[in-house]
Scaffold this motif. Structure first.
Motif, short mmCIF file in Angstrom:
data_model
loop_
_atom_site.label_atom_id
_atom_site.label_comp_id
_atom_site.label_asym_id
_atom_site.label_seq_id
_atom_site.Cartn_x
_atom_site.Cartn_y
_atom_site.Cartn_z
N VAL A 29 -3.26 -13.86 2.19
CA VAL A 29 -4.30 -13.42 1.26
C VAL A 29 -4.61 -14.52 0.26
O VAL A 29 -3.70 -15.14 -0.29
CB VAL A 29 -3.82 -12.18 0.47
CG1 VAL A 29 -4.94 -11.56 -0.33
CG2 VAL A 29 -3.23 -11.16 1.41
N SER A 30 -5.90 -14.79 0.02
CA SER A 30 -6.32 -15.73 -1.03
C SER A 30 -6.82 -14.93 -2.23
O SER A 30 -6.89 -13.70 -2.17
CB SER A 30 -7.43 -16.63 -0.52
OG SER A 30 -7.05 -17.26 0.67
N SER A 31 -7.24 -15.64 -3.28
CA SER A 31 -7.75 -14.92 -4.45
C SER A 31 -9.05 -14.22 -4.08
O SER A 31 -9.83 -14.71 -3.25
CB SER A 31 -7.95 -15.87 -5.62
OG SER A 31 -8.92 -16.82 -5.28
N GLY A 32 -9.27 -13.07 -4.67
CA GLY A 32 -10.47 -12.29 -4.38
C GLY A 32 -10.41 -11.56 -3.04
O GLY A 32 -11.45 -11.16 -2.51
N GLN A 33 -9.19 -11.39 -2.52
CA GLN A 33 -9.05 -10.72 -1.23
C GLN A 33 -7.93 -9.66 -1.30
O GLN A 33 -7.16 -9.61 -2.26
CB GLN A 33 -8.68 -11.73 -0.13
CG GLN A 33 -9.75 -12.75 0.16
CD GLN A 33 -9.35 -13.66 1.29
OE1 GLN A 33 -8.16 -13.95 1.47
NE2 GLN A 33 -10.33 -14.12 2.05
N MET A 34 -7.85 -8.85 -0.24
CA MET A 34 -6.70 -7.95 -0.10
C MET A 34 -6.26 -7.94 1.36
O MET A 34 -7.03 -8.28 2.26
CB MET A 34 -7.04 -6.53 -0.57
CG MET A 34 -8.19 -5.87 0.16
SD MET A 34 -8.52 -4.23 -0.54
CE MET A 34 -10.14 -3.90 0.15
N LEU A 35 -4.99 -7.57 1.55
CA LEU A 35 -4.44 -7.44 2.91
C LEU A 35 -4.38 -5.96 3.25
O LEU A 35 -3.84 -5.15 2.49
CB LEU A 35 -3.04 -8.06 2.97
CG LEU A 35 -2.34 -7.97 4.34
CD1 LEU A 35 -3.07 -8.80 5.39
CD2 LEU A 35 -0.88 -8.43 4.24
N LEU A 36 -4.95 -5.61 4.42
CA LEU A 36 -4.98 -4.22 4.87
C LEU A 36 -4.10 -4.05 6.09
O LEU A 36 -4.12 -4.89 6.99
CB LEU A 36 -6.41 -3.81 5.24
CG LEU A 36 -7.47 -3.95 4.14
CD1 LEU A 36 -8.85 -3.55 4.68
CD2 LEU A 36 -7.11 -3.09 2.94
N ARG A 37 -3.35 -2.96 6.14
CA ARG A 37 -2.56 -2.62 7.33
C ARG A 37 -3.18 -1.37 7.96
O ARG A 37 -3.29 -0.32 7.32
CB ARG A 37 -1.11 -2.33 6.94
CG ARG A 37 -0.18 -2.13 8.16
CD ARG A 37 1.25 -1.86 7.71
NE ARG A 37 1.35 -0.65 6.92
CZ ARG A 37 1.51 0.58 7.43
NH1 ARG A 37 1.59 0.76 8.73
NH2 ARG A 37 1.58 1.63 6.64
N THR A 38 -3.60 -1.50 9.21
CA THR A 38 -4.29 -0.40 9.88
C THR A 38 -3.36 0.78 10.11
O THR A 38 -2.24 0.60 10.60
CB THR A 38 -4.84 -0.87 11.23
OG1 THR A 38 -5.64 -2.02 11.00
CG2 THR A 38 -5.67 0.20 11.90
N VAL A 39 -3.83 1.96 9.77
CA VAL A 39 -3.07 3.18 10.04
C VAL A 39 -3.69 3.90 11.25
O VAL A 39 -3.01 4.26 12.20
CB VAL A 39 -3.05 4.10 8.81
CG1 VAL A 39 -2.19 5.33 9.08
CG2 VAL A 39 -2.53 3.35 7.59
N TYR A 40 -5.00 4.13 11.21
CA TYR A 40 -5.72 4.79 12.30
C TYR A 40 -6.93 3.94 12.71
O TYR A 40 -7.65 3.45 11.85
CB TYR A 40 -6.26 6.16 11.88
CG TYR A 40 -5.22 7.19 11.59
CD1 TYR A 40 -4.55 7.84 12.61
CD2 TYR A 40 -4.91 7.54 10.27
CE1 TYR A 40 -3.60 8.80 12.35
CE2 TYR A 40 -3.95 8.50 10.00
CZ TYR A 40 -3.30 9.13 11.04
OH TYR A 40 -2.36 10.08 10.77
N LEU A 41 -7.12 3.80 14.02
CA LEU A 41 -8.30 3.14 14.58
C LEU A 41 -9.14 4.19 15.29
O LEU A 41 -8.63 4.96 16.11
CB LEU A 41 -7.87 2.05 15.58
CG LEU A 41 -8.95 1.53 16.54
CD1 LEU A 41 -10.00 0.71 15.79
CD2 LEU A 41 -8.30 0.67 17.65
N SER A 42 -10.43 4.20 14.98
CA SER A 42 -11.34 5.14 15.65
C SER A 42 -11.79 4.55 16.98
O SER A 42 -12.10 3.37 17.07
CB SER A 42 -12.56 5.34 14.75
OG SER A 42 -13.48 6.22 15.36
N LEU A 43 -11.83 5.38 18.03
CA LEU A 43 -12.44 4.96 19.29
C LEU A 43 -13.75 5.72 19.46
O LEU A 43 -13.78 6.94 19.30
CB LEU A 43 -11.50 5.24 20.48
CG LEU A 43 -10.22 4.42 20.51
CD1 LEU A 43 -9.40 4.76 21.75
CD2 LEU A 43 -10.49 2.92 20.46
#
Ligand code: NDP
Length: 336
Positions: A29-43
């Motif tokens: 992650v750089s400044s001005g960003q966030m890290l997301l961890r996927t919980v559910y993916l839609s198909l």
């Protein structure tokens, strides 16, 4: 970090060479960003279209790029105002465990929402598609006969339940006895016709003694051909999808249905309108949807069925199942 990329454009139904599972480092992650961890993916059926290198309402996925898709994710770390670790968000991160985001087009769902995955279905894109397509284009009146296929899926199930709320007679079409039983017994449709049964067209005719006033088009193919002779004067046909044709590699052999389709539209003065949910309706319609759907769910007037698939690696086979009707309910992959 696992991710699934488009390896090769499919010709027909995707096969084992179409998508590839890769492992990479977790992105930094750089400044001005966030890290997301996927919980559910839609198909969703539209994903098949994104695999083609063809002009459409959205850019195709490039070879080697992560497959596109909406996800519910959790914020791992954040350098953005309005997002803190633990927040659930709705994001277009695609088929991967982790993604970097600058917050663009990410909706914060809070910590933790009641049914996080519902933002991918009944309270999200498919639910809104059903609501806006039916009410704004289908224009259902009390007593109208409304017909919708893929009736146990997130769009069709919602179309039919809203039409019931609006006082219509609702006939669903679905593949198989189990789906049809669900559509009538749980969702409250007046009838459901199995499109895999012999004499499907006759069964549909019998279920629509007063003809059809609204045909919400989800599938095309033989369902459309069976509907055509039943359409009433001034019937409305919101064209939402034609999933039975998404895997066609070219025009099919067989009779030319052009004259039947255009002749019916002409003689019966049918209003046909396609729509893409992202840009076809004003923001006020979306607000109405959230208000109405939240209320209907709370009151038990709308039922919702999900099919949860376990693990990102199971997503490619699950998408194929969805494209040929082997899903039952809104397909969502539990990723992490
Ligand atoms: P579903 O979860 O309902 O899955 C698709 C369903 O289509 C299958 O389960 C199957 O149901 C049915 N189907 C597949 N092949 C055939 C066939 N040959 N003949 C008849 N039915 C078939 O999908 P969604 O509810 O997510 O989407 C429904 C439609 O809405 C799709 O066409 C999709 O592309 C479209 N859509 C359009 C949007 C827009 O903006 N215009 C937005 C969202 C969705 P069964 O076994 O019951 O036949």
């Amino acid at each position: 970090n696992r991710r699934i990329v488009l390896a090769q454009r499919p010709n027909g139904l995707p096969d084992k060479n179409t998508l590839r599972l890769e492992t990479t480092d977790i992105p930094k992650v750089s400044s001005g960003q966030m890290l997301l961890r996927t919980v559910y993916l839609s198909l969703d059926p539209y994903m098949r279209g994104r695999m083609n290198d063809a002009k459409s309402y959205a850019e195709p996925v490039k070879i080697g790029d992560v497959m596109t898709g909406q996800v519910v994710a959790q914020v791992v770390s954040s350098d953005l105002d309005g997002f803190v670790p633990g927040d659930y968000v709705l994001s277009g991160s695609g088929w991967q465990d982790y993604a970097i985001s600058d917050g663009t087009e990410v909706i914060n769902l809070g910590q933790p929402p009641q049914n996080p995955s519902w933002s991918l279905g009944i309270l999200g894109m498919p639910g809104y598609t059903a609501y806006a397509g039916l009410l704004k284009i289908g224009d259902p009146k009390p007593g109208d006969t409304v017909v919708v296929a893929a009736a146990s899926g997130p769009v069709g199930a919602t179309v039919g339940q809203i039409a019931k709320i609006k006082g219509c007679r609702v006939v669903g079409i679905a593949g198989g006895a189990d789906k049809c039983a669900h559509v009538t017994d749980r969702l409250g449709f007046d009838a459901c016709i199995d499109h895999t049964s012999d004499n499907f067209a006759e069964h549909l005719n019998a279920a629509c003694p007063d003809g059809i006033d609204v045909y919400f088009e989800n599938v095309g193919g033989k369902v459309l051909y069976a509907v055509l002779p039943l359409l009433n004067e001034f019937a409305r046909m919101p064209v939402c999808g034609v999933v039975s044709w998404y895997n066609l590699a070219g025009l099919p052999d067989g009779p030319d249905y052009g004259p039947a389709i255009m002749g019916t539209i002409l003689r019966m003065k049918v209003k046909v309108q396609g729509f893409i949910i992202f840009d076809s309706f004003p923001q006020s319609t979306y607000k109405d949807f959230v208000r109405d759907m939240t209320g209907w769910l709370a009151d038990g007037n709308v039922q919702y069925k999900e099919q949860i698939i376990q693990g990102l690696e199971a997503a490619p086979a699950a998408l194929n199942d969805l494209l040929v009707g082997k899903n039952f309910g809104k397909m969502v992959v539990k990723v992490g």
